[in-house]
Design a protein around this motif. Sequence first.
Motif, mmCIF file in Angstrom:
data_model
loop_
_atom_site.group_PDB
_atom_site.id
_atom_site.type_symbol
_atom_site.label_atom_id
_atom_site.label_comp_id
_atom_site.label_asym_id
_atom_site.label_seq_id
_atom_site.Cartn_x
_atom_site.Cartn_y
_atom_site.Cartn_z
ATOM 1 N N ASN A 261 0.853 -1.183 0.000
ATOM 2 C CA ASN A 261 0.000 0.000 0.000
ATOM 3 C C ASN A 261 0.897 1.243 0.000
ATOM 4 O O ASN A 261 2.119 1.144 0.145
ATOM 5 C CB ASN A 261 -0.994 -0.021 1.169
ATOM 6 C CG ASN A 261 -0.336 0.118 2.526
ATOM 7 O OD1 ASN A 261 0.622 0.868 2.716
ATOM 8 N ND2 ASN A 261 -0.860 -0.603 3.505
ATOM 9 N N ASP A 262 0.302 2.408 -0.170
ATOM 10 C CA ASP A 262 1.072 3.644 -0.318
ATOM 11 C C ASP A 262 2.009 3.897 0.855
ATOM 12 O O ASP A 262 3.168 4.263 0.669
ATOM 13 C CB ASP A 262 0.140 4.844 -0.496
ATOM 14 C CG ASP A 262 -0.630 4.801 -1.806
ATOM 15 O OD1 ASP A 262 -0.272 3.997 -2.692
ATOM 16 O OD2 ASP A 262 -1.581 5.580 -1.954
ATOM 17 N N LYS A 263 1.518 3.704 2.066
ATOM 18 C CA LYS A 263 2.338 3.938 3.259
ATOM 19 C C LYS A 263 3.516 2.971 3.321
ATOM 20 O O LYS A 263 4.629 3.351 3.690
ATOM 21 C CB LYS A 263 1.496 3.807 4.539
ATOM 22 C CG LYS A 263 0.831 5.070 4.980
ATOM 23 C CD LYS A 263 1.891 6.058 5.400
ATOM 24 C CE LYS A 263 1.335 7.071 6.359
ATOM 25 N NZ LYS A 263 2.202 8.244 6.448
ATOM 26 N N GLN A 264 3.284 1.718 2.965
ATOM 27 C CA GLN A 264 4.357 0.723 2.967
ATOM 28 C C GLN A 264 5.432 1.084 1.944
ATOM 29 O O GLN A 264 6.624 0.971 2.231
ATOM 30 C CB GLN A 264 3.803 -0.674 2.666
ATOM 31 C CG GLN A 264 2.978 -1.260 3.783
ATOM 32 C CD GLN A 264 2.291 -2.546 3.355
ATOM 33 O OE1 GLN A 264 1.761 -2.659 2.248
ATOM 34 N NE2 GLN A 264 2.304 -3.534 4.245
ATOM 35 N N VAL A 265 5.015 1.528 0.764
ATOM 36 C CA VAL A 265 5.971 1.944 -0.256
ATOM 37 C C VAL A 265 6.767 3.149 0.248
ATOM 38 O O VAL A 265 7.983 3.211 0.088
ATOM 39 C CB VAL A 265 5.276 2.276 -1.594
ATOM 40 C CG1 VAL A 265 6.248 2.916 -2.580
ATOM 41 C CG2 VAL A 265 4.646 1.036 -2.198
ATOM 42 N N GLN A 266 6.074 4.077 0.890
ATOM 43 C CA GLN A 266 6.739 5.261 1.422
ATOM 44 C C GLN A 266 7.806 4.867 2.446
ATOM 45 O O GLN A 266 8.928 5.373 2.406
ATOM 46 C CB GLN A 266 5.701 6.202 2.045
ATOM 47 C CG GLN A 266 6.236 7.567 2.391
ATOM 48 C CD GLN A 266 5.137 8.474 2.897
ATOM 49 O OE1 GLN A 266 4.298 8.080 3.718
ATOM 50 N NE2 GLN A 266 5.127 9.703 2.407
ATOM 51 N N GLN A 267 7.476 3.939 3.324
ATOM 52 C CA GLN A 267 8.433 3.473 4.333
ATOM 53 C C GLN A 267 9.583 2.708 3.683
ATOM 54 O O GLN A 267 10.743 2.864 4.067
ATOM 55 C CB GLN A 267 7.726 2.610 5.376
ATOM 56 C CG GLN A 267 6.795 3.397 6.264
ATOM 57 C CD GLN A 267 5.903 2.511 7.127
ATOM 58 O OE1 GLN A 267 5.852 1.298 6.950
ATOM 59 N NE2 GLN A 267 5.199 3.127 8.060
ATOM 60 N N PHE A 268 9.277 1.879 2.699
ATOM 61 C CA PHE A 268 10.289 1.116 1.975
ATOM 62 C C PHE A 268 11.271 2.066 1.295
ATOM 63 O O PHE A 268 12.489 1.901 1.386
ATOM 64 C CB PHE A 268 9.610 0.200 0.953
ATOM 65 C CG PHE A 268 10.556 -0.577 0.103
ATOM 66 C CD1 PHE A 268 11.183 -1.708 0.600
ATOM 67 C CD2 PHE A 268 10.812 -0.197 -1.207
ATOM 68 C CE1 PHE A 268 12.062 -2.442 -0.189
ATOM 69 C CE2 PHE A 268 11.692 -0.918 -2.000
ATOM 70 C CZ PHE A 268 12.310 -2.048 -1.489
ATOM 71 N N LYS B 89 13.613 3.830 3.721
ATOM 72 C CA LYS B 89 14.734 2.973 4.134
ATOM 73 C C LYS B 89 15.868 3.033 3.118
ATOM 74 O O LYS B 89 17.027 2.843 3.459
ATOM 75 C CB LYS B 89 14.275 1.521 4.307
ATOM 76 C CG LYS B 89 13.445 1.289 5.528
ATOM 77 C CD LYS B 89 13.035 -0.166 5.620
ATOM 78 C CE LYS B 89 12.060 -0.383 6.750
ATOM 79 N NZ LYS B 89 11.564 -1.758 6.786
ATOM 80 N N LYS B 90 15.522 3.282 1.872
ATOM 81 C CA LYS B 90 16.506 3.403 0.797
ATOM 82 C C LYS B 90 16.948 4.859 0.632
ATOM 83 O O LYS B 90 17.607 5.201 -0.348
ATOM 84 C CB LYS B 90 15.927 2.883 -0.528
ATOM 85 C CG LYS B 90 15.424 1.460 -0.467
ATOM 86 C CD LYS B 90 16.551 0.504 -0.214
ATOM 87 C CE LYS B 90 16.052 -0.933 -0.210
ATOM 88 N NZ LYS B 90 17.118 -1.881 0.052
ATOM 89 N N LYS B 91 16.545 5.700 1.584
ATOM 90 C CA LYS B 91 16.902 7.124 1.600
ATOM 91 C C LYS B 91 16.325 7.896 0.421
ATOM 92 O O LYS B 91 16.948 8.823 -0.105
ATOM 93 C CB LYS B 91 18.405 7.301 1.689
ATOM 94 C CG LYS B 91 19.009 6.608 2.904
ATOM 95 C CD LYS B 91 20.273 7.252 3.346
ATOM 96 C CE LYS B 91 20.978 6.556 4.479
ATOM 97 N NZ LYS B 91 20.272 6.106 5.587
ATOM 98 N N ILE B 92 15.113 7.513 0.007
ATOM 99 C CA ILE B 92 14.390 8.217 -1.044
ATOM 100 C C ILE B 92 13.048 8.637 -0.467
ATOM 101 O O ILE B 92 12.195 7.793 -0.201
ATOM 102 C CB ILE B 92 14.187 7.325 -2.290
ATOM 103 C CG1 ILE B 92 15.523 6.819 -2.821
ATOM 104 C CG2 ILE B 92 13.427 8.087 -3.373
ATOM 105 C CD1 ILE B 92 15.410 5.762 -3.891
ATOM 106 N N ASP B 93 12.890 9.928 -0.232
ATOM 107 C CA ASP B 93 11.636 10.436 0.328
ATOM 108 C C ASP B 93 10.631 10.658 -0.789
ATOM 109 O O ASP B 93 10.911 11.376 -1.753
ATOM 110 C CB ASP B 93 11.874 11.743 1.086
ATOM 111 C CG ASP B 93 12.646 11.533 2.370
ATOM 112 O OD1 ASP B 93 12.381 10.525 3.057
ATOM 113 O OD2 ASP B 93 13.507 12.372 2.687
ATOM 114 N N LEU B 94 9.457 10.037 -0.648
ATOM 115 C CA LEU B 94 8.387 10.162 -1.629
ATOM 116 C C LEU B 94 7.091 10.524 -0.934
ATOM 117 O O LEU B 94 6.764 9.951 0.108
ATOM 118 C CB LEU B 94 8.193 8.841 -2.381
ATOM 119 C CG LEU B 94 9.370 8.319 -3.198
ATOM 120 C CD1 LEU B 94 9.078 6.910 -3.703
ATOM 121 C CD2 LEU B 94 9.676 9.242 -4.359
ATOM 122 N N SER B 95 6.346 11.434 -1.524
ATOM 123 C CA SER B 95 5.019 11.756 -0.998
ATOM 124 C C SER B 95 4.040 10.675 -1.459
ATOM 125 O O SER B 95 4.314 9.925 -2.407
ATOM 126 C CB SER B 95 4.563 13.124 -1.503
ATOM 127 O OG SER B 95 4.243 13.065 -2.884
#
Length: 82
Positions: free
Chosen positions: A17-24, A27-33
């Motif tokens: 889901n969107d939140k899981q992708v955001q957290q994933f 962790k890879k140091k890529i901030d996404l809205s």
Amino acid sequence: MMKISMLEWAENLQKMNDKQVQQFAKKKKIDLSLEEIKKLRKIFSKASITWGIYGIPKDVLKEVEDVIGQKRLNQLRKEIGI
């Protein structure tokens, strides 16, 4: 930190889901809205095995750049090896 493949990244966009992708991504140091994730999900839904063999088409990379900008695209490219 372990790198992931482009196909794994595309698969995660579809499964999580969107939140899981955001957290994933974080962790890879890529901030996404959440809005960016929705747009990336649509773009990467076109992913195919040929992307893994021949690389992501330039027009697709341009779409991703339009969504997340050059700096984060470079981070993503480094992370997924493209």
